[in-house]
Scaffold this motif. Structure first.
Motif, PDB file in Angstrom:
ATOM      1  N   MET A   1       0.850  -1.184   0.000  1.00 44.11           N
ATOM      2  CA  MET A   1       0.000   0.000   0.000  1.00 44.11           C
ATOM      3  C   MET A   1       0.890   1.240   0.000  1.00 44.11           C
ATOM      4  O   MET A   1       1.914   1.282   0.662  1.00 44.11           O
ATOM      5  CB  MET A   1      -0.928  -0.030   1.219  1.00 44.11           C
ATOM      6  CG  MET A   1      -1.971   1.054   1.205  1.00 44.11           C
ATOM      7  SD  MET A   1      -3.124   1.011   2.621  1.00 44.11           S
ATOM      8  CE  MET A   1      -4.166  -0.371   2.204  1.00 44.11           C
ATOM      9  N   LYS A   2       0.469   2.251  -0.744  1.00 43.23           N
ATOM     10  CA  LYS A   2       1.178   3.527  -0.821  1.00 43.23           C
ATOM     11  C   LYS A   2       0.281   4.631  -0.261  1.00 43.23           C
ATOM     12  O   LYS A   2      -0.947   4.473  -0.181  1.00 43.23           O
ATOM     13  CB  LYS A   2       1.546   3.855  -2.270  1.00 43.23           C
ATOM     14  CG  LYS A   2       2.522   2.898  -2.887  1.00 43.23           C
ATOM     15  CD  LYS A   2       3.894   3.056  -2.272  1.00 43.23           C
ATOM     16  CE  LYS A   2       4.927   2.255  -3.044  1.00 43.23           C
ATOM     17  NZ  LYS A   2       6.284   2.521  -2.575  1.00 43.23           N
ATOM     18  N   PHE A   3       0.900   5.766   0.083  1.00 46.73           N
ATOM     19  CA  PHE A   3       0.173   6.867   0.705  1.00 46.73           C
ATOM     20  C   PHE A   3       0.578   8.195   0.075  1.00 46.73           C
ATOM     21  O   PHE A   3       1.735   8.385  -0.300  1.00 46.73           O
ATOM     22  CB  PHE A   3       0.485   6.908   2.207  1.00 46.73           C
ATOM     23  CG  PHE A   3       0.054   5.668   2.922  1.00 46.73           C
ATOM     24  CD1 PHE A   3      -1.199   5.566   3.487  1.00 46.73           C
ATOM     25  CD2 PHE A   3       0.911   4.576   3.009  1.00 46.73           C
ATOM     26  CE1 PHE A   3      -1.605   4.401   4.129  1.00 46.73           C
ATOM     27  CE2 PHE A   3       0.522   3.412   3.653  1.00 46.73           C
ATOM     28  CZ  PHE A   3      -0.741   3.320   4.203  1.00 46.73           C
ATOM     29  N   THR A   4      -0.395   9.122  -0.009  1.00 49.17           N
ATOM     30  CA  THR A   4      -0.110  10.460  -0.529  1.00 49.17           C
ATOM     31  C   THR A   4      -0.027  11.448   0.629  1.00 49.17           C
ATOM     32  O   THR A   4      -0.481  11.152   1.746  1.00 49.17           O
ATOM     33  CB  THR A   4      -1.220  10.940  -1.492  1.00 49.17           C
ATOM     34  OG1 THR A   4      -2.397  11.242  -0.720  1.00 49.17           O
ATOM     35  CG2 THR A   4      -1.542   9.884  -2.543  1.00 49.17           C
ATOM     36  N   GLU A   8      -4.401  10.033   1.330  1.00 52.78           N
ATOM     37  CA  GLU A   8      -5.078   8.978   0.581  1.00 52.78           C
ATOM     38  C   GLU A   8      -4.199   7.739   0.624  1.00 52.78           C
ATOM     39  O   GLU A   8      -2.979   7.836   0.667  1.00 52.78           O
ATOM     40  CB  GLU A   8      -5.268   9.392  -0.886  1.00 52.78           C
ATOM     41  CG  GLU A   8      -6.136  10.608  -1.061  1.00 52.78           C
ATOM     42  CD  GLU A   8      -6.057  11.167  -2.472  1.00 52.78           C
ATOM     43  OE1 GLU A   8      -5.269  10.670  -3.286  1.00 52.78           O
ATOM     44  OE2 GLU A   8      -6.786  12.125  -2.750  1.00 52.78           O
ATOM     45  N   TRP A   9      -4.834   6.577   0.614  1.00 49.48           N
ATOM     46  CA  TRP A   9      -4.064   5.341   0.446  1.00 49.48           C
ATOM     47  C   TRP A   9      -4.352   4.798  -0.946  1.00 49.48           C
ATOM     48  O   TRP A   9      -5.438   5.033  -1.509  1.00 49.48           O
ATOM     49  CB  TRP A   9      -4.357   4.302   1.533  1.00 49.48           C
ATOM     50  CG  TRP A   9      -5.803   3.919   1.719  1.00 49.48           C
ATOM     51  CD1 TRP A   9      -6.635   4.364   2.696  1.00 49.48           C
ATOM     52  CD2 TRP A   9      -6.574   3.006   0.913  1.00 49.48           C
ATOM     53  NE1 TRP A   9      -7.873   3.810   2.535  1.00 49.48           N
ATOM     54  CE2 TRP A   9      -7.874   2.960   1.458  1.00 49.48           C
ATOM     55  CE3 TRP A   9      -6.303   2.224  -0.206  1.00 49.48           C
ATOM     56  CZ2 TRP A   9      -8.886   2.166   0.928  1.00 49.48           C
ATOM     57  CZ3 TRP A   9      -7.318   1.436  -0.738  1.00 49.48           C
ATOM     58  CH2 TRP A   9      -8.584   1.417  -0.166  1.00 49.48           C
ATOM     59  N   LEU A  10      -3.370   4.085  -1.485  1.00 46.77           N
ATOM     60  CA  LEU A  10      -3.460   3.532  -2.834  1.00 46.77           C
ATOM     61  C   LEU A  10      -3.044   2.074  -2.749  1.00 46.77           C
ATOM     62  O   LEU A  10      -1.938   1.763  -2.311  1.00 46.77           O
ATOM     63  CB  LEU A  10      -2.514   4.273  -3.788  1.00 46.77           C
ATOM     64  CG  LEU A  10      -2.529   5.803  -3.712  1.00 46.77           C
ATOM     65  CD1 LEU A  10      -1.401   6.379  -4.533  1.00 46.77           C
ATOM     66  CD2 LEU A  10      -3.859   6.341  -4.177  1.00 46.77           C
ATOM     67  N   ARG A  11      -3.937   1.188  -3.132  1.00 48.07           N
ATOM     68  CA  ARG A  11      -3.653  -0.254  -3.061  1.00 48.07           C
ATOM     69  C   ARG A  11      -3.842  -0.870  -4.449  1.00 48.07           C
ATOM     70  O   ARG A  11      -4.877  -0.653  -5.090  1.00 48.07           O
ATOM     71  CB  ARG A  11      -4.603  -0.910  -2.053  1.00 48.07           C
ATOM     72  CG  ARG A  11      -4.358  -2.398  -1.861  1.00 48.07           C
ATOM     73  CD  ARG A  11      -5.272  -3.032  -0.818  1.00 48.07           C
ATOM     74  NE  ARG A  11      -6.670  -2.888  -1.169  1.00 48.07           N
ATOM     75  CZ  ARG A  11      -7.606  -2.398  -0.361  1.00 48.07           C
ATOM     76  NH1 ARG A  11      -7.312  -1.996   0.851  1.00 48.07           N
ATOM     77  NH2 ARG A  11      -8.861  -2.299  -0.763  1.00 48.07           N
ATOM     78  N   VAL A  12      -2.860  -1.625  -4.892  1.00 45.23           N
ATOM     79  CA  VAL A  12      -2.951  -2.284  -6.190  1.00 45.23           C
ATOM     80  C   VAL A  12      -3.730  -3.586  -6.045  1.00 45.23           C
ATOM     81  O   VAL A  12      -3.435  -4.401  -5.164  1.00 45.23           O
ATOM     82  CB  VAL A  12      -1.545  -2.564  -6.766  1.00 45.23           C
ATOM     83  CG1 VAL A  12      -1.657  -3.350  -8.064  1.00 45.23           C
ATOM     84  CG2 VAL A  12      -0.789  -1.270  -6.981  1.00 45.23           C
ATOM     85  N   GLU A  13      -4.749  -3.745  -6.888  1.00 48.14           N
ATOM     86  CA  GLU A  13      -5.519  -4.986  -6.983  1.00 48.14           C
ATOM     87  C   GLU A  13      -5.556  -5.357  -8.461  1.00 48.14           C
ATOM     88  O   GLU A  13      -6.151  -4.631  -9.257  1.00 48.14           O
ATOM     89  CB  GLU A  13      -6.947  -4.819  -6.450  1.00 48.14           C
ATOM     90  CG  GLU A  13      -7.033  -4.705  -4.952  1.00 48.14           C
ATOM     91  CD  GLU A  13      -8.464  -4.622  -4.448  1.00 48.14           C
ATOM     92  OE1 GLU A  13      -8.617  -4.439  -3.233  1.00 48.14           O
ATOM     93  OE2 GLU A  13      -9.427  -4.719  -5.256  1.00 48.14           O
ATOM     94  N   ASP A  14      -4.926  -6.473  -8.784  1.00 52.61           N
ATOM     95  CA  ASP A  14      -4.744  -6.872 -10.187  1.00 52.61           C
ATOM     96  C   ASP A  14      -4.047  -5.723 -10.922  1.00 52.61           C
ATOM     97  O   ASP A  14      -2.996  -5.298 -10.510  1.00 52.61           O
ATOM     98  CB  ASP A  14      -6.082  -7.258 -10.825  1.00 52.61           C
ATOM     99  CG  ASP A  14      -6.714  -8.445 -10.091  1.00 52.61           C
ATOM    100  OD1 ASP A  14      -5.965  -9.362  -9.710  1.00 52.61           O
ATOM    101  OD2 ASP A  14      -7.927  -8.428  -9.893  1.00 52.61           O
TER     102      ASP A  14
END
Length: 119
Positions: A1-4, A8-14
């Protein structure tokens, strides 16, 4: 998971990126009472205002973290905006977007860096 830096959090799914706000942001907003979501299929540019959140304390915008296309929105938030407070990193996600290049996520903070950022 990444954060701005906008919490905001950013999670890769597929091959998609799921976007939500952090628990810290949800706590700062207070009880969320309304969420205005973007249309699916919308092409956005980095820093475009794509979601409006209204809470008991304030109204806030969620910005597109990167260029891409909104491919899915969390319609459940329309009827139950409190999910943003109850489970900000889970059921409280806002939208999924498709990026041309997932390596663009490398510019964002990992969890340790985000924790240091908010402390």
């Amino acid at each position: 998971m990444k954060f701005t830096e906008q919490h905001e959090w950013l999670r890769v799914e597929d091959d998609l990126v799921v976007v939500g706000i952090t628990e810290h942001a949800a706590e700062q907003l207070g009880d969320v009472v309304f969420v205005d979501l973007p249309e699916e299929g919308t092409t956005v540019s980095k820093d475009d205002e794509v979601v409006v959140i209204e809470s008991v304390k304030a109204a806030s915008d969620i910005l597109a973290p990167l260029d891409g296309e909104i491919v899915e929105v969390n319609q459940a938030l329309t009827d139950a905006p409190a999910k943003v407070n109850e489970d900000p990193a889970g059921d409280g996600w806002f939208f999924k977007m498709k990026l041309e290049d997932l390596s663009a996520l490398d510019e964002f903070m990992d969890e340790a860096a985000y924790r240091a950022f908010i402390d």
